[in-house]
Design a protein around this motif. Structure first.
Motif, PDB file in Angstrom:
ATOM      1  N   UNK A  48       0.952  -1.347  -0.074  1.00 37.42           N
ATOM      2  CA  UNK A  48      -0.096   0.148   0.011  1.00 37.42           C
ATOM      3  C   UNK A  48       0.777   1.164   0.113  1.00 37.42           C
ATOM      4  N   UNK A  49       0.721   2.126  -0.751  1.00 37.29           N
ATOM      5  CA  UNK A  49       1.221   3.484  -0.859  1.00 37.29           C
ATOM      6  C   UNK A  49       0.514   4.749  -0.372  1.00 37.29           C
ATOM      7  N   UNK A  50       1.248   5.621  -0.043  1.00 35.79           N
ATOM      8  CA  UNK A  50       0.445   7.197   0.089  1.00 35.79           C
ATOM      9  C   UNK A  50       1.413   8.336  -0.116  1.00 35.79           C
ATOM     10  N   UNK A  51       0.924   9.449  -0.465  1.00 32.20           N
ATOM     11  CA  UNK A  51       1.749  10.619  -0.465  1.00 32.20           C
ATOM     12  C   UNK A  51       1.185  11.619   0.467  1.00 32.20           C
ATOM     13  N   UNK A  52       2.200  12.667   0.412  1.00 31.98           N
ATOM     14  CA  UNK A  52       1.760  13.650   1.466  1.00 31.98           C
ATOM     15  C   UNK A  52       0.783  14.551   0.695  1.00 31.98           C
ATOM     16  N   UNK A  53       0.260  15.352   1.739  1.00 31.96           N
ATOM     17  CA  UNK A  53      -1.019  16.380   1.057  1.00 31.96           C
ATOM     18  C   UNK A  53      -0.600  17.815   1.859  1.00 31.96           C
ATOM     19  N   UNK A  54      -1.656  18.732   1.644  1.00 32.17           N
ATOM     20  CA  UNK A  54      -1.768  19.759   2.597  1.00 32.17           C
ATOM     21  C   UNK A  54      -2.256  19.214   3.839  1.00 32.17           C
ATOM     22  N   UNK A  55      -3.043  18.314   4.132  1.00 33.17           N
ATOM     23  CA  UNK A  55      -3.511  17.787   5.292  1.00 33.17           C
ATOM     24  C   UNK A  55      -2.677  16.894   6.227  1.00 33.17           C
ATOM     25  N   UNK A  56      -2.143  16.117   5.420  1.00 29.89           N
ATOM     26  CA  UNK A  56      -1.633  14.838   5.945  1.00 29.89           C
ATOM     27  C   UNK A  56      -0.180  14.651   5.451  1.00 29.89           C
ATOM     28  N   UNK A  57       0.746  14.345   6.567  1.00 28.70           N
ATOM     29  CA  UNK A  57       2.050  13.807   6.059  1.00 28.70           C
ATOM     30  C   UNK A  57       2.137  12.296   5.379  1.00 28.70           C
ATOM     31  N   UNK A  58       3.082  12.026   4.966  1.00 21.38           N
ATOM     32  CA  UNK A  58       3.014  10.687   3.924  1.00 21.38           C
ATOM     33  C   UNK A  58       2.693   9.547   5.033  1.00 21.38           C
ATOM     34  N   UNK A  59       3.368   9.615   6.336  1.00 18.73           N
ATOM     35  CA  UNK A  59       3.268   8.430   7.066  1.00 18.73           C
ATOM     36  C   UNK A  59       1.670   8.606   7.672  1.00 18.73           C
ATOM     37  N   UNK A  60       1.227   9.673   8.111  1.00 16.59           N
ATOM     38  CA  UNK A  60      -0.078   9.627   8.471  1.00 16.59           C
ATOM     39  C   UNK A  60      -1.219   9.091   7.209  1.00 16.59           C
ATOM     40  N   UNK A  61      -0.905   9.762   6.198  1.00 17.69           N
ATOM     41  CA  UNK A  61      -1.869   9.185   5.000  1.00 17.69           C
ATOM     42  C   UNK A  61      -1.469   7.684   4.784  1.00 17.69           C
ATOM     43  N   UNK A  62      -0.169   7.036   4.866  1.00 19.13           N
ATOM     44  CA  UNK A  62      -0.188   5.765   4.854  1.00 19.13           C
ATOM     45  C   UNK A  62      -1.074   4.730   5.601  1.00 19.13           C
ATOM     46  N   UNK A  63      -0.888   5.325   7.053  1.00 20.43           N
ATOM     47  CA  UNK A  63      -1.540   4.627   8.164  1.00 20.43           C
ATOM     48  C   UNK A  63      -3.094   4.233   7.682  1.00 20.43           C
ATOM     49  N   UNK A  64      -3.661   5.632   7.375  1.00 26.19           N
ATOM     50  CA  UNK A  64      -5.180   5.602   7.149  1.00 26.19           C
ATOM     51  C   UNK A  64      -5.453   4.676   5.807  1.00 26.19           C
ATOM     52  N   UNK A  65      -4.509   4.797   4.800  1.00 24.27           N
ATOM     53  CA  UNK A  65      -4.755   4.047   3.581  1.00 24.27           C
ATOM     54  C   UNK A  65      -4.685   2.511   3.970  1.00 24.27           C
ATOM     55  N   UNK A  66      -3.692   2.191   4.805  1.00 28.21           N
ATOM     56  CA  UNK A  66      -3.360   0.593   5.056  1.00 28.21           C
ATOM     57  C   UNK A  66      -4.501   0.390   5.716  1.00 28.21           C
ATOM     58  N   UNK A  67      -5.105   1.076   6.888  1.00 28.98           N
ATOM     59  CA  UNK A  67      -6.029   0.545   7.830  1.00 28.98           C
ATOM     60  C   UNK A  67      -7.450   0.284   6.883  1.00 28.98           C
ATOM     61  N   UNK A  68      -7.655   1.297   6.142  1.00 32.71           N
ATOM     62  CA  UNK A  68      -8.858   1.149   5.223  1.00 32.71           C
ATOM     63  C   UNK A  68      -8.889  -0.154   4.282  1.00 32.71           C
ATOM     64  N   UNK A  69      -7.747  -0.357   3.906  1.00 28.70           N
ATOM     65  CA  UNK A  69      -7.512  -1.687   3.028  1.00 28.70           C
ATOM     66  C   UNK A  69      -7.785  -2.964   3.776  1.00 28.70           C
ATOM     67  N   UNK A  70      -6.969  -2.940   5.051  1.00 32.87           N
ATOM     68  CA  UNK A  70      -7.467  -4.113   6.039  1.00 32.87           C
ATOM     69  C   UNK A  70      -8.753  -4.259   6.546  1.00 32.87           C
TER      70      UNK A  70
END
Length: 487
Positions: free
Chosen positions: A369-391
């Motif tokens: 699972x991958x993620x990128x930074x945005x104006x709201x979230x850093x890359x690690x925070x976005x990754x955590x959310x993406x991975x949790x949603x996938x699981x």
């Protein structure tokens, strides 16, 4: 995630091996315990299936005949030396270790303060321990140790040290970290036991390098990478080869000190029962790999993680250039590059595609699972959310934390706390998820996936904040970062 190590077999044959060594000497065995007794995460990473507390569990099988001595150097007390992995001083770690041993049912008797030459900080520490009912001994600095054998084996050398009155067959000698003087404590105790007519022996428990694996086996190379800052080098034991015609692996410090130890043994006991430094060891871990390919792959991952750790230290503090070069050379010899790590490749591909700081996680089933930074979230925070949603089986387009909730947090960080980075860190995302989980089913499901992060691999294309690194560590995630500071 497959196991490659038979932990139950290890517990059985390791305790049996120690019993055999006790019987070899008769009355008593002093066992110098190198490495970490109940939190050996390096071993659990390179030998999947090895439990971090396996060595403690093994000793608990011998608890009826064992007692523990904890050693700390007066030098380390004086300079408030800190354990890097725990962030506590060695003197506090002695108390932590003692508490853990007693909680496990291991009889813990003495604390021995080594390298003592009148340091006031050591005196104050001894007084503190004695107020707690803990027995303390001093072992003094000996001029010319370890080469001045004549002085060492005399009443002015080992004879000057306090004697710890032990009562059990197996005496485990351990310490918060290296350089504490464990071996000298064992030899000093042997000197005093011999004066009292007690037949006592010495053995060494070092998990790595694994003596019965090839010199360049990935598990042994991973140990060399882990100790690059100490300049440890794995070597073929020449004494073992000469005595038995068999190849065994040891490390440079034990090999270099063996002739001196041989002379000290002869001075203390009249003879040395060991023909090589490998002979002194009792480690059986090399007999317990159930899937060598799994262990080799895990060890290669560990070598790369150690390389990134050294790179990050150099980037952040300007320290450890020689460590980077040494691990880089080990990788070259092992024909390894950072691209062996799947998350590294995935994170960099996402960064190249988006032009933004990115991160990737390899889940337990191998999914990336991958993620990128945005104006709201850093890359690690976005990754955590993406991975949790996938699981949790939540659609990727679902926004777990609404922008209306993120923006007030950002204003607080920047306007009131005077921060420079408005993006949410992983801890802030988890707090927000926790609050929303009271009323939002998706947030509750996402939070419930956190235990599944344990053992997962993550790579970030930028250096993460200390907060993010700590969150990943608490989740049991193995993290690497490119040595690039985030903007």
């Amino acid at each position: 995630m497959r196991n490659g190590f038979d932990n139950e077999k290890y517990l059985k044959i390791q305790s049996e091996r120690i019993k055999e060594r006790i019987a070899q000497f008769g009355d008593k065995l002093y066992l110098e315990f190198g490495g970490k007794l109940f939190d050996d995460y390096h071993a659990s990473r390179v030998l999947p299936g090895f439990h971090p507390d396996s060595k403690l569990r093994m000793l608990m099988q011998l608890s009826d005949i064992a007692e523990v001595i904890i050693v700390i150097s007066a030098f380390d007390i004086e300079k408030n030396k800190v354990r890097g992995d725990l962030g506590i001083t060695y003197d506090e770690d002695v108390l932590r270790l003692r508490g853990e041993f007693e909680k496990a049912g291991l009889y813990t008797t003495y604390v021995i303060i080594t390298h003592y030459n009148g340091q006031k900080s050591a005196d104050a520490y001894r007084a503190r321990l004695e107020r707690m009912g803990i027995k303390v001994c001093y072992h003094y600095t000996i001029d010319g140790y370890p080469n001045n054998v004549e002085l060492i084996d005399s009443d002015e050398g080992f004879g000057r040290n306090d004697f710890a009155e032990t009562s059990r067959q197996l005496v485990v000698v351990t310490a918060p970290g290296p350089g504490s003087g464990k071996m000298a404590v064992c030899l000093s105790q042997l000197y005093h036991e011999q004066k009292r007519g007690v037949k006592a022996g010495y053995a060494k428990f070092e998990t790595f390098p694994v003596w019965n694996l090839p010199l360049k086996h990935p598990v042994n190379v991973a140990y060399e990478a882990a100790t690059a800052d100490l300049n440890d080098v794995n070597m073929i034991d020449p004494f073992h080869l000469e005595a038995y015609g068999k190849i065994a692996v040891n490390y440079n410090r034990d090999i270099e000190i063996f002739p001196v130890l041989n002379a000290i043994f002869e001075g203390v006991n009249g003879e040395n029962p060991y023909k090589s430094p490998t002979d002194m060891g009792v480690n059986m871990i090399g007999f317990c790999m159930s899937d060598e390919d799994v262990c080799c792959n895990a060890a290669r991952d560990e070598i790369i993680r150690r390389y990134y750790t050294a790179l990050n230290r150099l980037a952040e503090r300007g320290e450890g250039e020689s460590e980077v070069k040494k691990i880089g050379l080990l990788m070259q010899q092992a024909k390894l590059t950072t691209e062996y790590r799947r998350t590294t490749v995935a994170a960099r591909e996402r960064k190249e595609l988006t032009g933004l700081a990115s991160a990737a996680i390899e889940l337990q089933d191998g999914t990336i699972i991958t993620a990128r930074s945005s104006s709201l979230l850093g890359p690690s925070a976005a990754l955590l959310l993406n991975a949790a949603k996938h699981l949790a089986g939540i659609a990727h387009e679902v926004k777990l934390i609404p922008q209306s909730m993120i923006e007030p947090i950002q204003r607080t960080k920047v306007d009131f706390l005077h921060g420079h980075n408005p993006r949410l860190h992983t801890d802030e995302v988890l707090v927000a998820l926790s609050m929303l989980s009271i009323t939002d089913e998706n947030c509750r499901l996402a939070l419930e996936q956190l235990p599944k992060f344990e053992g997962c691999q993550v790579h970030s294309t930028v250096l993460l904040s200390e907060v993010d690194r700590k969150i990943f560590k608490r989740l049991g995630v193995e993290l690497t970062c490119d040595p690039v500071k985030s903007v």
